[in-house]
Structures are given as C-alpha cells and as structure tokens.
Design a protein around this motif. Structure first.
Motif, mmCIF file in Angstrom:
data_model
loop_
_atom_site.group_PDB
_atom_site.id
_atom_site.type_symbol
_atom_site.label_atom_id
_atom_site.label_comp_id
_atom_site.label_asym_id
_atom_site.label_seq_id
_atom_site.Cartn_x
_atom_site.Cartn_y
_atom_site.Cartn_z
ATOM 1 N N THR A 1 10.905 9.666 -3.219
ATOM 2 C CA THR A 1 11.446 9.092 -4.444
ATOM 3 C C THR A 1 11.312 10.075 -5.594
ATOM 4 O O THR A 1 10.427 10.939 -5.591
ATOM 5 C CB THR A 1 10.731 7.772 -4.811
ATOM 6 N N ARG A 2 12.223 9.940 -6.577
ATOM 7 C CA ARG A 2 12.100 10.682 -7.835
ATOM 8 C C ARG A 2 11.631 9.761 -8.957
ATOM 9 O O ARG A 2 11.426 10.218 -10.082
ATOM 10 C CB ARG A 2 13.460 11.277 -8.215
ATOM 11 N N ASN A 3 11.466 8.494 -8.642
ATOM 12 C CA ASN A 3 10.990 7.536 -9.632
ATOM 13 C C ASN A 3 9.469 7.653 -9.738
ATOM 14 O O ASN A 3 8.736 7.227 -8.840
ATOM 15 C CB ASN A 3 11.395 6.110 -9.234
ATOM 16 N N GLY A 4 9.002 8.217 -10.832
ATOM 17 C CA GLY A 4 7.570 8.475 -10.981
ATOM 18 C C GLY A 4 6.831 7.445 -11.808
ATOM 19 O O GLY A 4 5.794 7.753 -12.405
ATOM 20 N N GLN A 5 7.344 6.216 -11.851
ATOM 21 C CA GLN A 5 6.675 5.153 -12.613
ATOM 22 C C GLN A 5 5.616 4.502 -11.724
ATOM 23 O O GLN A 5 5.903 3.617 -10.923
ATOM 24 C CB GLN A 5 7.687 4.125 -13.095
ATOM 25 N N PHE A 6 4.369 4.950 -11.868
ATOM 26 C CA PHE A 6 3.265 4.473 -11.043
ATOM 27 C C PHE A 6 2.239 3.743 -11.902
ATOM 28 O O PHE A 6 2.253 3.839 -13.136
ATOM 29 C CB PHE A 6 2.591 5.647 -10.326
ATOM 30 N N HIS A 7 1.357 3.020 -11.226
ATOM 31 C CA HIS A 7 0.244 2.385 -11.918
ATOM 32 C C HIS A 7 -0.938 2.293 -10.968
ATOM 33 O O HIS A 7 -0.785 2.452 -9.753
ATOM 34 C CB HIS A 7 0.632 0.991 -12.440
ATOM 35 N N ARG A 8 -2.112 2.034 -11.516
ATOM 36 C CA ARG A 8 -3.334 1.972 -10.702
ATOM 37 C C ARG A 8 -3.702 0.531 -10.418
ATOM 38 O O ARG A 8 -3.790 -0.298 -11.326
ATOM 39 C CB ARG A 8 -4.472 2.682 -11.432
ATOM 40 N N ARG A 9 -3.899 0.228 -9.114
ATOM 41 C CA ARG A 9 -4.352 -1.110 -8.723
ATOM 42 C C ARG A 9 -5.849 -1.256 -9.020
ATOM 43 O O ARG A 9 -6.544 -0.285 -9.351
ATOM 44 C CB ARG A 9 -4.090 -1.341 -7.233
ATOM 45 N N LEU A 10 -6.330 -2.467 -8.844
ATOM 46 C CA LEU A 10 -7.736 -2.735 -9.115
ATOM 47 C C LEU A 10 -8.659 -1.922 -8.210
ATOM 48 O O LEU A 10 -9.779 -1.556 -8.607
ATOM 49 C CB LEU A 10 -8.031 -4.237 -8.946
ATOM 50 N N ASP A 11 -8.197 -1.614 -6.974
ATOM 51 C CA ASP A 11 -9.031 -0.830 -6.064
ATOM 52 C C ASP A 11 -8.902 0.672 -6.305
ATOM 53 O O ASP A 11 -9.491 1.478 -5.574
ATOM 54 C CB ASP A 11 -8.696 -1.159 -4.603
ATOM 55 N N GLY A 12 -8.109 1.062 -7.323
ATOM 56 C CA GLY A 12 -7.969 2.480 -7.665
ATOM 57 C C GLY A 12 -6.781 3.170 -7.040
ATOM 58 O O GLY A 12 -6.468 4.311 -7.407
ATOM 59 N N THR A 13 -6.098 2.513 -6.094
ATOM 60 C CA THR A 13 -4.944 3.132 -5.445
ATOM 61 C C THR A 13 -3.779 3.228 -6.433
ATOM 62 O O THR A 13 -3.448 2.254 -7.113
ATOM 63 C CB THR A 13 -4.500 2.315 -4.219
ATOM 64 N N VAL A 14 -3.160 4.400 -6.483
ATOM 65 C CA VAL A 14 -2.009 4.616 -7.373
ATOM 66 C C VAL A 14 -0.743 4.248 -6.601
ATOM 67 O O VAL A 14 -0.467 4.811 -5.538
ATOM 68 C CB VAL A 14 -1.944 6.072 -7.862
ATOM 69 N N VAL A 15 0.038 3.289 -7.116
ATOM 70 C CA VAL A 15 1.189 2.757 -6.387
ATOM 71 C C VAL A 15 2.427 2.750 -7.285
ATOM 72 O O VAL A 15 2.332 2.830 -8.519
ATOM 73 C CB VAL A 15 0.911 1.330 -5.870
ATOM 74 N N ASP A 16 3.593 2.601 -6.645
ATOM 75 C CA ASP A 16 4.833 2.480 -7.408
ATOM 76 C C ASP A 16 5.085 1.018 -7.770
ATOM 77 O O ASP A 16 4.237 0.148 -7.521
ATOM 78 C CB ASP A 16 6.018 3.095 -6.638
ATOM 79 N N GLY A 17 6.248 0.719 -8.326
ATOM 80 C CA GLY A 17 6.546 -0.633 -8.781
ATOM 81 C C GLY A 17 6.591 -1.657 -7.673
ATOM 82 O O GLY A 17 6.457 -2.857 -7.921
ATOM 83 N N SER A 18 6.787 -1.207 -6.423
ATOM 84 C CA SER A 18 6.829 -2.125 -5.282
ATOM 85 C C SER A 18 5.503 -2.185 -4.547
ATOM 86 O O SER A 18 5.400 -2.818 -3.489
ATOM 87 C CB SER A 18 7.938 -1.696 -4.306
ATOM 88 N N GLY A 19 4.483 -1.515 -5.080
ATOM 89 C CA GLY A 19 3.164 -1.525 -4.452
ATOM 90 C C GLY A 19 2.979 -0.492 -3.362
ATOM 91 O O GLY A 19 1.995 -0.551 -2.613
ATOM 92 N N ASN A 20 3.896 0.481 -3.249
ATOM 93 C CA ASN A 20 3.773 1.528 -2.235
ATOM 94 C C ASN A 20 2.876 2.648 -2.745
ATOM 95 O O ASN A 20 3.146 3.217 -3.811
ATOM 96 C CB ASN A 20 5.146 2.106 -1.893
ATOM 97 N N PRO A 21 1.807 2.988 -2.025
ATOM 98 C CA PRO A 21 0.893 4.042 -2.482
ATOM 99 C C PRO A 21 1.576 5.410 -2.495
ATOM 100 O O PRO A 21 2.312 5.763 -1.575
ATOM 101 C CB PRO A 21 -0.234 4.011 -1.447
ATOM 102 N N ILE A 22 1.307 6.175 -3.548
ATOM 103 C CA ILE A 22 1.762 7.557 -3.595
ATOM 104 C C ILE A 22 0.783 8.411 -2.793
ATOM 105 O O ILE A 22 -0.426 8.139 -2.769
ATOM 106 C CB ILE A 22 1.865 8.059 -5.056
ATOM 107 N N LEU A 23 1.297 9.424 -2.099
ATOM 108 C CA LEU A 23 0.466 10.254 -1.232
ATOM 109 C C LEU A 23 0.149 11.591 -1.900
ATOM 110 O O LEU A 23 0.936 12.118 -2.691
ATOM 111 C CB LEU A 23 1.178 10.500 0.103
ATOM 112 N N ASP A 24 -1.027 12.133 -1.545
ATOM 113 C CA ASP A 24 -1.387 13.461 -2.047
ATOM 114 C C ASP A 24 -0.798 14.526 -1.141
ATOM 115 O O ASP A 24 -0.036 14.227 -0.211
ATOM 116 C CB ASP A 24 -2.914 13.599 -2.171
ATOM 117 N N ASN A 25 -1.138 15.783 -1.374
ATOM 118 C CA ASN A 25 -0.550 16.876 -0.591
ATOM 119 C C ASN A 25 -1.081 16.950 0.838
ATOM 120 O O ASN A 25 -0.608 17.768 1.627
ATOM 121 C CB ASN A 25 -0.764 18.218 -1.303
ATOM 122 N N ASN A 26 -2.046 16.090 1.179
ATOM 123 C CA ASN A 26 -2.550 16.019 2.553
ATOM 124 C C ASN A 26 -2.065 14.752 3.266
ATOM 125 O O ASN A 26 -2.522 14.449 4.373
ATOM 126 C CB ASN A 26 -4.084 16.056 2.562
#
Length: 247
Positions: free
Chosen positions: A105-130
């Motif tokens: 995706t090119r949509n970079g609108q993310f937020h942090r859940r209560l458990d600290g996971t950074v997710v998009d508007g649909s709750g899909n976690p963004i992945l790091d380079n690993n």
C-alpha cells in the motif's frame, strides 16, 4: 442486426466500462494513496466477404476495451502533523499483513493499538524490513521516523519500516481502494525515503476526471441515439416490405 448496430453496440460496451472506471476514480479522489485506473482501448478490423462491398471498404472497425491498468504516478504529499502518518517520496510500498496474506500500500495513515502494534485503518499490521509486525512498547511516547524508515523513541531504536517494490508495477493487483496484491517477487527499495507526519494524496485529478465523465456521457448519448435511429430505420423498412403486395 446490421453492421452499423454491431459497431455502435461495441462502442457502447466500451463506454459503459469507461464510465465505471472514471466514476470509481472520482469516488476515490480523496482516498490517501489511491492510484487512478486507466483503460487501454484498441480497434480491430473485421474483413467483409460481401462481393458487393465497394473496393477499399471491405473492413469494418470495432472498438474494444482491451484492458485496464493502474497509473502509479505519485500523488501530492500533504502535511498532517500526526506522528504515525507516513508518506513515501519516490518508489516503494508499505507492507501490511492481512487475513488474506501480505499486501502492499501507499496509504501511510497508521495508528498504534493498545498493545503497541502499528496498524492501518483496517487493522492490518505494518511490517518492518524483516517482515515482522512493527510493535511499540507501551512506555514509548515520543516517536521519530528517519527518512530511511528507522523508527526511534525516547527509549532507543525500535526498528525500520520496510519499503518494497516489484520490477513491473502492472503485476500488482488492486484489492479495495488502497491495497495491492503482489503477484511477482518483491524486493527492498534501495534508497527509501519516508516523510513522517505527512500523507500521500490520491493521484486523481478531480477536474480532469469530471471533464472525462462528461465527455463519456455525451459520447454514450450520441451512440445510443444512433442505435435508436437505426432501429427505427429497420422497422420502417420491414413495415414497407410487409406492406407491399406480393406479385
């Protein structure tokens, strides 16, 4: 049906598809990271074997909607001030983990859940380079993202946002309004450039798309009028023939 009707129907079929594509582009003019869909048109000739056809007029031209493709031109970057909004300047895509698998995706609108996971508007976690979910600690307060995607907080470095791409962007299959399914092997972007506190707008030009929509509608109406005229002409011809006394 005569040949004029077939040609007009082929044109209407293409215009109907063009209307759907253009309307969808307009509907997503404000969708962050959205890439406009374009159409590929082609003409194909049908050779006529009628011996009575005048020389040089033995081919009929039909319109064909050959394919659609995505315009991957970068949209404008706008400031939001939100620390979990990220915009990509240049090539690359964020990677998110969905229930259907890995998507880009090119949509970079993310937020942090209560458990600290950074997710998009649909709750899909963004992945790091690993290829792992990007997770912040609850005590992390100040978030800083460098241009290369490195994420740091007041407690130190957290990880690096992974940006990937593919050799042929047209192999990416759109899913919904902002997700893309890779059908070819992805690889890391050599020189990633991420802007924190910004978002990439849709690359749809509303004025251009609205103008196109009006042109398509006008063309559709004219072609439909041609069909109606041909239908009336054929009916009149049939009535005339049936009304003539048999010799």
């Amino acid at each position: 049906m005569d040949n004029t009707t077939y040609i007009a129907l082929s044109r209407i079929d293409v215009l109907t598809r063009a209307l759907d594509v253009t309307a969808n582009n307009l509907a997503n003019a404000n969708t962050d990271g959205y890439k406009a869909t374009r159409q590929l048109f082609s003409e194909y000739l049908v050779h006529q074997n009628d011996v009575h056809t005048p020389a040089g007029e033995k081919d009929e031209t039909y319109t064909q909607d050959k394919a659609t493709y995505q315009d991957h031109l970068q949209g404008a970057l706008r400031q939001t001030g939100n620390p979990t909004d990220f915009a990509i300047n240049g090539e690359g895509y964020f990677t998110v983990r969905t229930t259907q698998g890995i998507r880009l995706t090119r949509n970079g609108q993310f937020h942090r859940r209560l458990d600290g996971t950074v997710v998009d508007g649909s709750g899909n976690p963004i992945l790091d380079n690993n290829g792992r979910n990007l997770v912040l600690q609850q005590q992390d307060d100040v978030l800083s993202v460098a241009s290369d995607g490195t994420i740091s907080t007041e407690n130190g470095m957290v990880g690096t946002i992974g940006l990937v791409t593919v050799d042929n962007l047209q192999t990416l299959v759109p899913e919904g309004n902002y997700l893309l399914r890779p059908t070819a092997r992805t690889h890391a972007v050599a020189r990633p450039e991420i802007r924190q506190g910004m978002l990439e707008s849709s690359n749809v030009n509303p004025v251009s798309e609205t103008t196109k929509l009006v042109e398509i509608q006008r063309d559709y109406d004219l072609t439909f009028q041609l069909l109606q005229t041909e239908s009336t002409r054929n009916m009149n011809a049939i009535d005339k023939i049936t009304a003539e006394p048999m010799s």
